[in-house]
Design a protein around this motif. Structure first.
Motif, PDB file in Angstrom:
ATOM      1  N   LEU A  78      84.038  53.548  57.192  1.00  0.00           N
ATOM      2  CA  LEU A  78      85.064  52.551  57.494  1.00  0.00           C
ATOM      3  C   LEU A  78      86.435  53.027  57.036  1.00  0.00           C
ATOM      4  O   LEU A  78      87.432  52.821  57.735  1.00  0.00           O
ATOM      5  CB  LEU A  78      84.716  51.217  56.838  1.00  0.00           C
ATOM      6  N   GLU A  79      86.476  53.653  55.879  1.00  0.00           N
ATOM      7  CA  GLU A  79      87.743  54.179  55.355  1.00  0.00           C
ATOM      8  C   GLU A  79      88.374  55.132  56.361  1.00  0.00           C
ATOM      9  O   GLU A  79      89.562  55.027  56.669  1.00  0.00           O
ATOM     10  CB  GLU A  79      87.457  54.903  54.035  1.00  0.00           C
ATOM     11  N   ASP A 110      74.757  49.000  59.259  1.00  0.00           N
ATOM     12  CA  ASP A 110      75.035  50.101  60.180  1.00  0.00           C
ATOM     13  C   ASP A 110      75.946  51.107  59.484  1.00  0.00           C
ATOM     14  O   ASP A 110      76.958  50.725  58.899  1.00  0.00           O
ATOM     15  CB  ASP A 110      75.704  49.567  61.440  1.00  0.00           C
ATOM     16  N   THR A 111      75.574  52.359  59.547  1.00  0.00           N
ATOM     17  CA  THR A 111      76.389  53.416  58.931  1.00  0.00           C
ATOM     18  C   THR A 111      76.781  54.491  59.943  1.00  0.00           C
ATOM     19  O   THR A 111      77.412  55.477  59.563  1.00  0.00           O
ATOM     20  CB  THR A 111      75.634  54.060  57.752  1.00  0.00           C
ATOM     21  N   ASP A 112      76.424  54.310  61.193  1.00  0.00           N
ATOM     22  CA  ASP A 112      76.716  55.306  62.220  1.00  0.00           C
ATOM     23  C   ASP A 112      78.191  55.227  62.633  1.00  0.00           C
ATOM     24  O   ASP A 112      78.652  54.160  63.063  1.00  0.00           O
ATOM     25  CB  ASP A 112      75.828  55.068  63.444  1.00  0.00           C
ATOM     26  N   PRO A 113      78.928  56.303  62.503  1.00  0.00           N
ATOM     27  CA  PRO A 113      80.356  56.273  62.831  1.00  0.00           C
ATOM     28  C   PRO A 113      80.649  55.804  64.253  1.00  0.00           C
ATOM     29  O   PRO A 113      81.600  55.055  64.476  1.00  0.00           O
ATOM     30  CB  PRO A 113      80.814  57.720  62.628  1.00  0.00           C
ATOM     31  N   ARG A 114      79.841  56.214  65.209  1.00  0.00           N
ATOM     32  CA  ARG A 114      80.097  55.835  66.610  1.00  0.00           C
ATOM     33  C   ARG A 114      79.909  54.337  66.825  1.00  0.00           C
ATOM     34  O   ARG A 114      80.727  53.695  67.483  1.00  0.00           O
ATOM     35  CB  ARG A 114      79.213  56.631  67.556  1.00  0.00           C
ATOM     36  N   SER A 115      78.862  53.763  66.270  1.00  0.00           N
ATOM     37  CA  SER A 115      78.644  52.328  66.496  1.00  0.00           C
ATOM     38  C   SER A 115      79.615  51.482  65.668  1.00  0.00           C
ATOM     39  O   SER A 115      80.037  50.411  66.110  1.00  0.00           O
ATOM     40  CB  SER A 115      77.191  51.934  66.239  1.00  0.00           C
ATOM     41  N   LEU A 116      80.021  51.973  64.483  1.00  0.00           N
ATOM     42  CA  LEU A 116      81.020  51.233  63.713  1.00  0.00           C
ATOM     43  C   LEU A 116      82.384  51.292  64.409  1.00  0.00           C
ATOM     44  O   LEU A 116      83.118  50.300  64.414  1.00  0.00           O
ATOM     45  CB  LEU A 116      81.107  51.765  62.285  1.00  0.00           C
ATOM     46  N   GLU A 117      82.700  52.411  65.027  1.00  0.00           N
ATOM     47  CA  GLU A 117      83.937  52.493  65.803  1.00  0.00           C
ATOM     48  C   GLU A 117      83.886  51.519  66.978  1.00  0.00           C
ATOM     49  O   GLU A 117      84.861  50.812  67.262  1.00  0.00           O
ATOM     50  CB  GLU A 117      84.169  53.919  66.306  1.00  0.00           C
ATOM     51  N   ALA A 118      82.747  51.452  67.650  1.00  0.00           N
ATOM     52  CA  ALA A 118      82.595  50.517  68.772  1.00  0.00           C
ATOM     53  C   ALA A 118      82.737  49.070  68.285  1.00  0.00           C
ATOM     54  O   ALA A 118      83.341  48.236  68.973  1.00  0.00           O
ATOM     55  CB  ALA A 118      81.244  50.724  69.451  1.00  0.00           C
ATOM     56  N   LEU A 119      82.202  48.782  67.119  1.00  0.00           N
ATOM     57  CA  LEU A 119      82.342  47.432  66.548  1.00  0.00           C
ATOM     58  C   LEU A 119      83.806  47.113  66.316  1.00  0.00           C
ATOM     59  O   LEU A 119      84.293  46.037  66.711  1.00  0.00           O
ATOM     60  CB  LEU A 119      81.549  47.325  65.246  1.00  0.00           C
ATOM     61  N   LEU A 120      84.547  48.033  65.699  1.00  0.00           N
ATOM     62  CA  LEU A 120      85.973  47.791  65.451  1.00  0.00           C
ATOM     63  C   LEU A 120      86.767  47.667  66.752  1.00  0.00           C
ATOM     64  O   LEU A 120      87.705  46.870  66.829  1.00  0.00           O
ATOM     65  CB  LEU A 120      86.546  48.911  64.575  1.00  0.00           C
ATOM     66  N   GLU A 121      86.377  48.405  67.772  1.00  0.00           N
ATOM     67  CA  GLU A 121      87.084  48.323  69.063  1.00  0.00           C
ATOM     68  C   GLU A 121      86.934  46.929  69.668  1.00  0.00           C
ATOM     69  O   GLU A 121      87.811  46.480  70.410  1.00  0.00           O
ATOM     70  CB  GLU A 121      86.575  49.394  70.016  1.00  0.00           C
ATOM     71  N   PRO A 130      74.007  42.017  52.012  1.00  0.00           N
ATOM     72  CA  PRO A 130      75.166  42.903  51.909  1.00  0.00           C
ATOM     73  C   PRO A 130      75.157  43.893  53.070  1.00  0.00           C
ATOM     74  O   PRO A 130      74.164  44.004  53.783  1.00  0.00           O
ATOM     75  CB  PRO A 130      74.960  43.600  50.567  1.00  0.00           C
ATOM     76  N   ALA A 131      76.256  44.584  53.229  1.00  0.00           N
ATOM     77  CA  ALA A 131      76.457  45.536  54.328  1.00  0.00           C
ATOM     78  C   ALA A 131      76.560  44.827  55.673  1.00  0.00           C
ATOM     79  O   ALA A 131      76.323  45.411  56.719  1.00  0.00           O
ATOM     80  CB  ALA A 131      75.382  46.619  54.363  1.00  0.00           C
ATOM     81  N   THR A 132      76.940  43.541  55.626  1.00  0.00           N
ATOM     82  CA  THR A 132      77.227  42.788  56.840  1.00  0.00           C
ATOM     83  C   THR A 132      78.702  42.964  57.167  1.00  0.00           C
ATOM     84  O   THR A 132      79.557  42.830  56.292  1.00  0.00           O
ATOM     85  CB  THR A 132      76.917  41.288  56.657  1.00  0.00           C
ATOM     86  N   LEU A 133      78.984  43.292  58.414  1.00  0.00           N
ATOM     87  CA  LEU A 133      80.349  43.439  58.902  1.00  0.00           C
ATOM     88  C   LEU A 133      80.540  42.458  60.050  1.00  0.00           C
ATOM     89  O   LEU A 133      79.698  42.389  60.945  1.00  0.00           O
ATOM     90  CB  LEU A 133      80.605  44.862  59.404  1.00  0.00           C
ATOM     91  N   VAL A 134      81.638  41.712  60.014  1.00  0.00           N
ATOM     92  CA  VAL A 134      81.939  40.753  61.069  1.00  0.00           C
ATOM     93  C   VAL A 134      83.365  41.022  61.542  1.00  0.00           C
ATOM     94  O   VAL A 134      84.285  41.108  60.731  1.00  0.00           O
ATOM     95  CB  VAL A 134      81.802  39.294  60.581  1.00  0.00           C
ATOM     96  N   VAL A 135      83.529  41.157  62.864  1.00  0.00           N
ATOM     97  CA  VAL A 135      84.827  41.465  63.459  1.00  0.00           C
ATOM     98  C   VAL A 135      85.324  40.252  64.241  1.00  0.00           C
ATOM     99  O   VAL A 135      84.564  39.637  65.004  1.00  0.00           O
ATOM    100  CB  VAL A 135      84.714  42.698  64.387  1.00  0.00           C
ATOM    101  N   ALA A 165      78.183  44.816  48.059  1.00  0.00           N
ATOM    102  CA  ALA A 165      77.619  44.701  46.719  1.00  0.00           C
ATOM    103  C   ALA A 165      77.675  46.087  46.091  1.00  0.00           C
ATOM    104  O   ALA A 165      77.405  47.088  46.766  1.00  0.00           O
ATOM    105  CB  ALA A 165      76.177  44.191  46.766  1.00  0.00           C
ATOM    106  N   VAL A 166      77.990  46.149  44.812  1.00  0.00           N
ATOM    107  CA  VAL A 166      78.133  47.456  44.156  1.00  0.00           C
ATOM    108  C   VAL A 166      76.821  48.233  44.128  1.00  0.00           C
ATOM    109  O   VAL A 166      76.835  49.464  44.101  1.00  0.00           O
ATOM    110  CB  VAL A 166      78.696  47.318  42.724  1.00  0.00           C
ATOM    111  N   TRP A 167      75.699  47.549  44.174  1.00  0.00           N
ATOM    112  CA  TRP A 167      74.391  48.193  44.079  1.00  0.00           C
ATOM    113  C   TRP A 167      73.803  48.532  45.450  1.00  0.00           C
ATOM    114  O   TRP A 167      72.730  49.108  45.536  1.00  0.00           O
ATOM    115  CB  TRP A 167      73.413  47.273  43.330  1.00  0.00           C
ATOM    116  N   CYS A 168      74.499  48.203  46.520  1.00  0.00           N
ATOM    117  CA  CYS A 168      73.960  48.307  47.889  1.00  0.00           C
ATOM    118  C   CYS A 168      74.129  49.718  48.454  1.00  0.00           C
ATOM    119  O   CYS A 168      75.258  50.168  48.676  1.00  0.00           O
ATOM    120  CB  CYS A 168      74.685  47.287  48.755  1.00  0.00           C
ATOM    121  N   PRO A 169      73.022  50.438  48.739  1.00  0.00           N
ATOM    122  CA  PRO A 169      73.134  51.797  49.295  1.00  0.00           C
ATOM    123  C   PRO A 169      73.804  51.822  50.670  1.00  0.00           C
ATOM    124  O   PRO A 169      74.588  52.731  50.954  1.00  0.00           O
ATOM    125  CB  PRO A 169      71.692  52.288  49.394  1.00  0.00           C
ATOM    126  N   ALA A 170      73.521  50.840  51.513  1.00  0.00           N
ATOM    127  CA  ALA A 170      74.149  50.823  52.844  1.00  0.00           C
ATOM    128  C   ALA A 170      75.655  50.589  52.727  1.00  0.00           C
ATOM    129  O   ALA A 170      76.439  51.181  53.471  1.00  0.00           O
ATOM    130  CB  ALA A 170      73.498  49.763  53.724  1.00  0.00           C
TER     131      ALA A 170
END
Length: 114
Positions: free
Chosen positions: A48-49, A100-111, A82-87, A35-40
């Motif tokens: 993610l980029e 979640d905004t932590d680079p390490r846990s987002l990397e683990a999610l993508l893995e 918003p800020a829901t990610l599903v892999v 969502a454009v208004w979502c801080p997370a």
């Protein structure tokens, strides 16, 4: 006119047909509810980029769902905020996160989707 900033990754607006095609091709898939208004969401975006430009994640197919206008798509993924990610890896859901905004846990999610 000012040009839009270049994006390091391509994102697709969610459609059931495109999602099914990616699943049938056994792709690694990330579904982002934003969502454009979502801080997370704003905090997740640069993380993610950066992660998705990493060679090991380059084959990910990324679908975005707008929280404010795509309620039916959100129901398909049982995404309530918003800020829901599903892999996914092909047809299988491998993991999800919320705000979640932590680079390490987002990397683990993508893995999980590799």
């Amino acid at each position: 006119l000012l040009a839009a900033p270049a994006r390091a990754r391509d994102t697709l607006k969610f459609s059931p047909a495109a999602f099914k095609a990616a699943q049938d091709a056994d792709k690694s898939i990330l579904v982002e509810v934003t969502a454009v208004w979502c801080p997370a969401c704003k905090a997740q975006a640069p993380v993610l980029e950066r992660l998705l430009t990493n060679a090991k994640f380059r084959d990910y197919v990324v679908f975005t769902i707008d929280f404010d206008s795509e309620k039916e798509a959100m129901r398909l993924f049982d995404a309530r905020l918003p800020a829901t990610l599903v892999v996914y890896k092909g047809p299988d859901q491998m993991g999800r996160s919320l705000a979640d905004t932590d680079p390490r846990s987002l990397e683990a999610l993508l893995e999980m989707g590799l």
